[in-house]
Scaffold this motif. Structure first.
Motif, PDB file in Angstrom:
ATOM      1  N   LEU A 179       0.850  -1.194   0.000  1.00  0.00           N
ATOM      2  CA  LEU A 179       0.000   0.000   0.000  1.00  0.00           C
ATOM      3  C   LEU A 179       0.882   1.239   0.000  1.00  0.00           C
ATOM      4  O   LEU A 179       1.820   1.343   0.798  1.00  0.00           O
ATOM      5  CB  LEU A 179      -0.914   0.004   1.220  1.00  0.00           C
ATOM      6  CG  LEU A 179      -1.966  -1.111   1.280  1.00  0.00           C
ATOM      7  CD1 LEU A 179      -2.739  -1.055   2.587  1.00  0.00           C
ATOM      8  CD2 LEU A 179      -2.928  -1.004   0.089  1.00  0.00           C
ATOM      9  N   THR A 180       0.595   2.187  -0.879  1.00  0.00           N
ATOM     10  CA  THR A 180       1.442   3.375  -1.022  1.00  0.00           C
ATOM     11  C   THR A 180       0.891   4.593  -0.300  1.00  0.00           C
ATOM     12  O   THR A 180       1.557   5.633  -0.254  1.00  0.00           O
ATOM     13  CB  THR A 180       1.622   3.714  -2.506  1.00  0.00           C
ATOM     14  OG1 THR A 180       0.343   3.906  -3.117  1.00  0.00           O
ATOM     15  CG2 THR A 180       2.348   2.582  -3.221  1.00  0.00           C
ATOM     16  N   ASP A 181      -0.284   4.491   0.261  1.00  0.00           N
ATOM     17  CA  ASP A 181      -0.878   5.644   0.959  1.00  0.00           C
ATOM     18  C   ASP A 181      -0.337   5.742   2.379  1.00  0.00           C
ATOM     19  O   ASP A 181      -0.235   4.742   3.094  1.00  0.00           O
ATOM     20  CB  ASP A 181      -2.399   5.518   1.007  1.00  0.00           C
ATOM     21  CG  ASP A 181      -3.014   5.532  -0.380  1.00  0.00           C
ATOM     22  OD1 ASP A 181      -2.681   6.447  -1.152  1.00  0.00           O
ATOM     23  OD2 ASP A 181      -3.805   4.627  -0.691  1.00  0.00           O
ATOM     24  N   SER A 182      -0.004   6.963   2.784  1.00  0.00           N
ATOM     25  CA  SER A 182       0.492   7.215   4.133  1.00  0.00           C
ATOM     26  C   SER A 182      -0.421   8.242   4.802  1.00  0.00           C
ATOM     27  O   SER A 182      -0.583   9.368   4.309  1.00  0.00           O
ATOM     28  CB  SER A 182       1.933   7.746   4.080  1.00  0.00           C
ATOM     29  OG  SER A 182       2.389   8.067   5.367  1.00  0.00           O
ATOM     30  N   PHE A 183      -1.007   7.833   5.938  1.00  0.00           N
ATOM     31  CA  PHE A 183      -1.964   8.691   6.631  1.00  0.00           C
ATOM     32  C   PHE A 183      -1.339   9.242   7.904  1.00  0.00           C
ATOM     33  O   PHE A 183      -0.513   8.580   8.554  1.00  0.00           O
ATOM     34  CB  PHE A 183      -3.236   7.914   6.989  1.00  0.00           C
ATOM     35  CG  PHE A 183      -4.019   7.461   5.790  1.00  0.00           C
ATOM     36  CD1 PHE A 183      -4.985   8.287   5.226  1.00  0.00           C
ATOM     37  CD2 PHE A 183      -3.804   6.214   5.229  1.00  0.00           C
ATOM     38  CE1 PHE A 183      -5.714   7.868   4.122  1.00  0.00           C
ATOM     39  CE2 PHE A 183      -4.529   5.792   4.128  1.00  0.00           C
ATOM     40  CZ  PHE A 183      -5.484   6.616   3.572  1.00  0.00           C
ATOM     41  N   ALA A 184      -1.769  10.438   8.271  1.00  0.00           N
ATOM     42  CA  ALA A 184      -1.333  11.039   9.532  1.00  0.00           C
ATOM     43  C   ALA A 184      -2.201  10.596  10.694  1.00  0.00           C
ATOM     44  O   ALA A 184      -1.929  10.944  11.849  1.00  0.00           O
ATOM     45  CB  ALA A 184      -1.360  12.568   9.410  1.00  0.00           C
ATOM     46  N   TYR A 185      -3.224   9.808  10.405  1.00  0.00           N
ATOM     47  CA  TYR A 185      -4.139   9.338  11.440  1.00  0.00           C
ATOM     48  C   TYR A 185      -3.768   7.917  11.860  1.00  0.00           C
ATOM     49  O   TYR A 185      -2.995   7.229  11.188  1.00  0.00           O
ATOM     50  CB  TYR A 185      -5.586   9.364  10.932  1.00  0.00           C
ATOM     51  CG  TYR A 185      -5.969  10.649  10.257  1.00  0.00           C
ATOM     52  CD1 TYR A 185      -6.247  11.793  11.007  1.00  0.00           C
ATOM     53  CD2 TYR A 185      -6.059  10.719   8.868  1.00  0.00           C
ATOM     54  CE1 TYR A 185      -6.601  12.980  10.375  1.00  0.00           C
ATOM     55  CE2 TYR A 185      -6.417  11.894   8.235  1.00  0.00           C
ATOM     56  CZ  TYR A 185      -6.675  13.030   8.988  1.00  0.00           C
ATOM     57  OH  TYR A 185      -7.018  14.197   8.371  1.00  0.00           O
ATOM     58  N   HIS A 186      -4.351   7.499  12.969  1.00  0.00           N
ATOM     59  CA  HIS A 186      -4.206   6.108  13.403  1.00  0.00           C
ATOM     60  C   HIS A 186      -5.158   5.256  12.567  1.00  0.00           C
ATOM     61  O   HIS A 186      -6.383   5.413  12.639  1.00  0.00           O
ATOM     62  CB  HIS A 186      -4.535   5.974  14.892  1.00  0.00           C
ATOM     63  CG  HIS A 186      -4.510   4.550  15.366  1.00  0.00           C
ATOM     64  ND1 HIS A 186      -3.357   3.822  15.471  1.00  0.00           N
ATOM     65  CD2 HIS A 186      -5.533   3.715  15.742  1.00  0.00           C
ATOM     66  CE1 HIS A 186      -3.628   2.609  15.898  1.00  0.00           C
ATOM     67  NE2 HIS A 186      -4.947   2.522  16.072  1.00  0.00           N
TER      68      HIS A 186
END
Length: 437
Positions: A179-186
């Motif tokens: 997965l290439t998406d990086s989130f700032a959330y938990h």
């Protein structure tokens, strides 16, 4: 008076600034690098998209000097990068060297999924309060998605891969999603794998399988990302977001090559061919590479064929001894090797058959003659004698008796070797002397 001094200072600085500006436009810097013009500079733009809404995306701008005109590429703050995307009117300024990165996330409360444009302007700066000069500018598109972004990979170690998406049975096969998406959330992830009609659940974005049967299989991972985020412009207000990823992939599985065996001669006479057959188990097509080290290392290879049966008929030119052979058989997913030994023997020396047969024939003949003589002699000795005979046995009588013996032997030999009709020996007539009364 003070105003006059200020005017003098300004008048002294302005020519210096103009000189520096001209030097920058020509690329002449303090480390005496080779000059360049605008045509010698290339601007490259990259982004880490596509990305899901609420995930971070990174934009990269890089200046490339085509004629190596800059000797030191680490002058931080020498360039000003002005970034702007068409989702908002605000611009972002960053001072950096020849490479600049800008990371941003697009809030799903304010931006919808779709295609957008990012642009950047690059300025060279000397004494920023007095001058800045545009070097290059560029733009490119980027994608924002509702779905998660990534890719399904299939990995299998220690096997042969002649064709894409063809793998081996009986060996660990790893399916993984990057997965290439990086989130700032938990974010909480849930992983479900649909493989060959059976569903599996994991806590990591990968699964390891071993297949015992060949054939075609469909692999389909389904991943859910769940997180809570604050609603834009509404403090203490959160919403639950779920984003999904799914992808299908078809693969083919084949049996690996096993049980490579050579059946044939283990001992070969020098100058004669080695014959036999090499077989194996496994999925077709298969190909053989047969190697041996006799006078030097030699190998022969075959084309791929449908059956794992390879006849061997090869002449070996070498000195007598034991030699190692290596049979390597490969199919679409594996390679197996079997080693066997062949003993090359020296041929027997040439022999003169006449020199052997003549003595043997004469020896056998002499033995037959001797045997026949003995038999005849004993036959004559068994003739009954009359005890009232003439006891005057003279030398002539003895000679006659021996003559009769040798005559019988002669007739016996004639009958044995030439099959001539010979009269059967008869009892020897005895002469008796009359006894006068």
């Amino acid at each position: 008076m003070a105003l006059g001094w200020f005017q003098l200072i300004v008048m002294a600085i302005i020519p210096l600034i103009l000189t520096l500006e001209v030097q920058i436009s020509k690329g002449i810097i303090h480390d005496r690098s080779v000059s360049y013009n605008q045509d010698d500079i290339k601007l490259e733009l990259h982004n880490s998209g596509p990305v899901a809404l609420d995930a971070s995306i990174t934009f990269t701008a890089k200046l490339i000097f085509l004629k190596n005109t800059v000797g030191n590429d680490s002058h931080a703050g020498r360039y000003e990068y002005v970034w702007h995307d068409n989702t908002a009117e605000k611009k972002t300024r960053i001072f950096s060297n020849e490479t600049c990165e800008w990371t941003k996330h697009f809030d799903s409360s304010n931006v919808s999924a779709g295609s957008y444009n990012i642009s950047v302007e690059v300025y060279s700066t000397i004494l920023y309060i007095f001058t800045r000069r545009l070097v290059l500018q560029g733009s490119q598109k980027f994608e924002l998605t509702e779905m998660l972004n990534g890719k399904l990979f299939v990995r299998q170690n220690d096997t042969v891969h002649r064709w894409k998406d063809v793998y081996s049975t009986l060996t660990n096969l790893t399916f993984a999603v990057n997965l290439t998406d990086s989130f700032a959330y938990h974010v909480k992830y849930n992983y479900i794998w649909l493989i060959g009609g059976t569903s599996y659940h994991t806590t990591v974005p990968s699964i390891v399988m071993v297949f015992n049967q060949s054939g075609e299989y469909t692999i389909q991972p389904s991943i859910t990302a769940s997180y809570n985020k604050t609603i834009l412009h509404q403090k203490n207000q959160t919403e639950s977001i779920e984003r999904y990823f799914t992808q299908k992939k078809r693969i083919r599985l084949k049996f690996p090559v096993t049980a490579v065996n050579f059946s044939g001669q283990q001992t070969v006479q020098l100058g004669k061919p080695l014959t036999g057959n090499i077989t194996c188990n496994g999925s077709s097509p298969v190909a053989l590479t047969l190697c041996w080290n006799v006078t030097n290392s030699t190998c022969i290879s075959t084309q791929f064929q449908s059956s794992c049966s390879f006849p061997v008929n090869h002449s070996l030119q070498a000195t007598p001894g034991v030699y190692n052979f290596s049979a390597v058989i490969q199919n679409d997913v594996s390679r197996d090797t079997s080693n066997f030994r062949v003993n090359i023997t020296k041929p027997p020396d040439d022999v003169n058959l006449a020199a052997i047969l003549v003595p043997v024939v004469f020896t056998v003949g002499a033995s037959i003659i001797l045997l026949a003589g003995i038999v005849c002699y004993h036959s004559l000795q068994k003739v009954n004698r009359v005890e009232t005979a003439n006891f005057d046995f003279s030398a002539d009588e003895e000679d006659k008796k021996h003559g009769r013996v040798f005559g019988a032997i002669k007739e016996m030999l004639l009958w044995l070797f030439w099959k001539l009709p010979a009269q059967r020996p008869v009892s020897v007539r005895r002469e008796y002397s009359e006894i006068s009364t």
